[in-house]
Design a protein around this motif. Structure first.
Motif: not given
Length: 106
Positions: A13-14, A24-27, A51-57, A63-75
């Motif tokens: 994700v970005h 993403i390591v947790g949802v 949804p909120w996500y646990h993300v390794l940076v 790591s961070t805890y991020v709301a879905e609205r702040h994320l987009e797919a990293d392709t």
């Protein structure tokens, strides 16, 4: 009512606002943190019932805890650099992390 999650464990994700990449390591289908954390950290007040996500940076050690609205797919399909990757995954296949068969992570 809980919302359907857009991302799943292992997806790249970005962060739209802060520009970092991660995996993403947790949802959590809804916010699972404390009221104190939300008040102190979630300054943009993203919805708690989404949804909120646990993300390794990427390129960092936290790591961070991020709301879905702040994320987009990293392709990009490019692996991330994080010292804890091996705790969660042992494979990187087709631009996604996982466990099991496929190419080993670097």
């Amino acid at each position: 009512m809980t919302a359907a999650t857009r991302f799943s464990v292992g997806e790249l994700v970005h962060h739209r606002k802060f520009g970092y990449r991660g995996v993403i390591v947790g949802v959590d289908p809804v916010f699972a943190g404390s009221d104190e954390w939300y008040e102190a950290v979630a300054r943009s007040r993203p919805p708690r019932d989404q949804p909120w996500y646990h993300v390794l940076v990427d390129g960092d050690t936290h790591s961070t805890y991020v709301a879905e609205r702040h994320l987009e797919a990293d392709t990009s399909g490019v692996q991330i650099e994080h010292p804890d990757l091996g705790r969660y995954f042992d494979r990187f296949v087709n631009g996604r992390y996982g466990r099991g068969t496929g190419s080993r992570i670097h």
